[in-house]
Design a protein around this motif. Structure first.
Motif, PDB file in Angstrom:
ATOM      1  N   SER A   1       0.833  -1.256   0.063  1.00 46.16           N
ATOM      2  CA  SER A   1       0.041   0.008  -0.005  1.00 46.16           C
ATOM      3  C   SER A   1       0.854   1.151  -0.088  1.00 46.16           C
ATOM      4  CB  SER A   1      -0.930   0.013   1.071  1.00 46.16           C
ATOM      5  OG  SER A   1      -1.915  -1.276   1.128  1.00 46.16           O
ATOM      6  N   VAL A   2       1.948   1.195   0.635  1.00 45.98           N
ATOM      7  CA  VAL A   2       2.858   2.465   0.709  1.00 45.98           C
ATOM      8  C   VAL A   2       3.668   2.451  -0.717  1.00 45.98           C
ATOM      9  CG1 VAL A   2       4.702   3.317   2.016  1.00 45.98           C
ATOM     10  CG2 VAL A   2       3.415   2.213   3.312  1.00 45.98           C
ATOM     11  N   ILE A   3       3.936   1.508  -1.252  1.00 48.02           N
ATOM     12  CA  ILE A   3       4.454   1.581  -2.673  1.00 48.02           C
ATOM     13  C   ILE A   3       3.431   2.307  -3.377  1.00 48.02           C
ATOM     14  CG2 ILE A   3       5.104   0.378  -4.753  1.00 48.02           C
ATOM     15  CD1 ILE A   3       6.360  -1.675  -2.560  1.00 48.02           C
ATOM     16  N   SER A   4       2.110   1.830  -3.563  1.00 46.90           N
ATOM     17  CA  SER A   4       1.358   2.378  -4.414  1.00 46.90           C
ATOM     18  C   SER A   4       0.863   3.825  -4.136  1.00 46.90           C
ATOM     19  CB  SER A   4       0.283   1.490  -4.606  1.00 46.90           C
ATOM     20  OG  SER A   4       0.353   0.308  -5.207  1.00 46.90           O
ATOM     21  N   ILE A   5       0.780   4.193  -2.800  1.00 45.27           N
ATOM     22  CA  ILE A   5       0.193   5.505  -2.590  1.00 45.27           C
ATOM     23  C   ILE A   5       1.401   6.546  -2.621  1.00 45.27           C
ATOM     24  CG2 ILE A   5      -0.280   6.933  -0.545  1.00 45.27           C
ATOM     25  CD1 ILE A   5      -1.511   4.678   0.830  1.00 45.27           C
ATOM     26  N   THR A   6       2.574   6.157  -2.393  1.00 46.93           N
ATOM     27  CA  THR A   6       3.862   7.085  -2.763  1.00 46.93           C
ATOM     28  C   THR A   6       4.129   7.227  -3.994  1.00 46.93           C
ATOM     29  OG1 THR A   6       5.266   5.147  -2.581  1.00 46.93           O
ATOM     30  CG2 THR A   6       5.146   6.577  -0.585  1.00 46.93           C
ATOM     31  N   THR A   7       3.654   6.210  -4.773  1.00 49.88           N
ATOM     32  CA  THR A   7       4.073   6.156  -6.434  1.00 49.88           C
ATOM     33  C   THR A   7       2.817   7.355  -6.903  1.00 49.88           C
ATOM     34  OG1 THR A   7       4.932   4.107  -6.733  1.00 49.88           O
ATOM     35  CG2 THR A   7       4.162   5.246  -8.579  1.00 49.88           C
ATOM     36  N   ILE A   8       1.532   7.216  -6.330  1.00 48.12           N
ATOM     37  CA  ILE A   8       0.573   8.070  -6.913  1.00 48.12           C
ATOM     38  C   ILE A   8       0.798   9.629  -6.480  1.00 48.12           C
ATOM     39  CG2 ILE A   8      -1.919   8.645  -6.676  1.00 48.12           C
ATOM     40  CD1 ILE A   8      -2.409   5.638  -6.160  1.00 48.12           C
ATOM     41  N   PHE A   9       1.023   9.956  -5.327  1.00 42.00           N
ATOM     42  CA  PHE A   9       1.379  11.309  -4.900  1.00 42.00           C
ATOM     43  C   PHE A   9       2.713  11.502  -5.152  1.00 42.00           C
ATOM     44  CE2 PHE A   9      -2.685   9.677  -2.671  1.00 42.00           C
ATOM     45  CZ  PHE A   9      -3.305  10.892  -3.092  1.00 42.00           C
ATOM     46  N   GLY A  10       3.759  10.725  -5.538  1.00 37.38           N
ATOM     47  CA  GLY A  10       5.075  11.087  -5.713  1.00 37.38           C
ATOM     48  C   GLY A  10       5.388  12.325  -6.533  1.00 37.38           C
ATOM     49  N   VAL A  11       4.412  12.353  -7.593  1.00 36.15           N
ATOM     50  CA  VAL A  11       4.884  13.543  -8.524  1.00 36.15           C
ATOM     51  C   VAL A  11       4.709  14.992  -7.779  1.00 36.15           C
ATOM     52  CG1 VAL A  11       2.343  13.587  -9.415  1.00 36.15           C
ATOM     53  CG2 VAL A  11       4.094  14.461 -10.628  1.00 36.15           C
ATOM     54  N   ILE A  12       3.748  15.044  -6.825  1.00 33.23           N
ATOM     55  CA  ILE A  12       3.741  16.160  -6.067  1.00 33.23           C
ATOM     56  C   ILE A  12       4.874  16.414  -5.301  1.00 33.23           C
ATOM     57  CG2 ILE A  12       2.278  17.593  -4.455  1.00 33.23           C
ATOM     58  CD1 ILE A  12      -0.092  15.712  -5.557  1.00 33.23           C
ATOM     59  N   SER A  13       5.118  15.586  -4.519  1.00 34.86           N
ATOM     60  CA  SER A  13       6.140  15.615  -3.496  1.00 34.86           C
ATOM     61  C   SER A  13       7.617  15.871  -4.144  1.00 34.86           C
ATOM     62  CB  SER A  13       6.294  14.530  -2.619  1.00 34.86           C
ATOM     63  OG  SER A  13       7.019  13.577  -3.251  1.00 34.86           O
TER      64      SER A  13
END
Length: 315
Positions: A294-306
């Motif tokens: 779950s952390v892998i997918s969530i951070t990949t989805i929102f990674g572009v923002i960070s």
């Protein structure tokens, strides 16, 4: 901001293309595994070898770089572990996976292409120096902590430190990336000069495929890491990964006086989504795999923002 967008957007668009290719059935998911294997065993080692073989270190010491990055990792890992144990009341094994998921960046498949686009060759040199000890340290720390946690939660004995180090060492000795790092440094220190023209042409062509192939293959394999269960805990770990880790690395890099290029490289690679290694350890110990996924997918989805935020801040 437009310069940041030009450097960051293609990285995540390539991941999206890979996800769409797999999702629509244009290519099977196992093709993504094959591309990832090519990247890990051939393309990326070739890029790292070329970078280190041609690098001009000019007496630069790697120790401040390592202290800045792994100091940030230690801060974030500890925070993730304590949040999981104290606030969410999870057992010791979940605490280890939570901490590792919050502090293990995908330096290889996302960090290196991103830094290459944003910082250039100096950034790739910095990442190569980081990668020289990143995987060994993180995997040894994760394995030792999980062995200790498993003995507390499940009972029974735990393996001796020597046995763990031998196992990890044997795996690393066969790791193509580790071999490429050593070969590149040896060539650089040998004083042989530039690579022969024909060899350099072949090496350059293989290395040039690394970024696109790595990002597309990552997108194609994302379906292995669905968001399910542990959503509140996973969301908090994602915040720690995308915000606390790069903030801690940035602060330590400034405190230690790293060069602007090396500071940018370390902060950018620390801001990328979580790597799969936390999921690998969770699967190995049969605990926390859904949290890590779950952390892998969530951070990949929102990674572009960070990543965009940190790229903008650094610029």
């Amino acid at each position: 901001m437009s310069a940041v967008f030009v450097n960051v957007a293609p990285v995540f668009l390539l991941i999206l293309i890979g996800w769409m290719v797999s999702r629509t059935g244009l290519m099977e998911e196992k093709a993504g595994d094959a591309i990832a294997e090519f990247v890990f065993k051939i393309a990326l080692p070739t890029l790292v070898f070329r970078t280190l073989a041609e690098a001009h270190f000019e007496g630069a010491s790697p120790f401040r770089l390592w202290i800045a990055y792994f100091g940030g990792v230690a801060i974030t890992w500890t925070a993730g572990h304590l949040v999981a144990r104290r606030f969410f009341q999870r057992d010791a094994k979940i605490g280890v996976i939570a901490g590792m998921s919050s502090a293990f960046a995908n330096n290889v498949f996302i960090g290196l292409p991103l830094v290459g686009r944003s910082v250039g060759n100096d950034g790739i040199v910095a990442i190569s120096i980081l990668l020289a000890i990143h995987l060994p340290l993180m995997m040894i720390a994760g394995t030792i902590l999980m062995e200790h946690a498993a003995s507390k939660v499940d009972g029974g004995g735990r393996r001796r430190l020597g046995a763990i180090l031998r196992q990890v060492g044997a795996n690393l000795a066969r790791n193509p990336l580790v071999i490429a790092l050593c070969a590149g440094l040896i060539y650089n220190l040998s004083g042989l000069g530039a690579l022969p023209v024909v060899v350099k042409s072949v090496v350059d062509q293989i290395a040039s495929t690394t970024a696109a192939a790595a990002l597309i293959s990552l997108g194609m394999t994302l379906r292995k890491y669905p968001v399910r269960g542990n959503l509140s805990l996973a969301a908090v770990m994602a915040v720690l990964k995308l915000l606390l880790l790069p903030a801690a690395v940035f602060s330590l890099a400034k405190l230690l006086g790293l060069s602007p290029a090396w500071t940018s490289a370390m902060v950018l690679t620390s801001s990328v989504p979580t790597g799969i290694n936390a999921w690998i350890i969770a699967t190995r110990f049969q605990s926390g795999s859904s949290l890590a996924a779950s952390v892998i997918s969530i951070t990949t989805i929102f990674g572009v923002i960070s990543v965009s935020f940190w790229a903008w801040l650094l610029n």
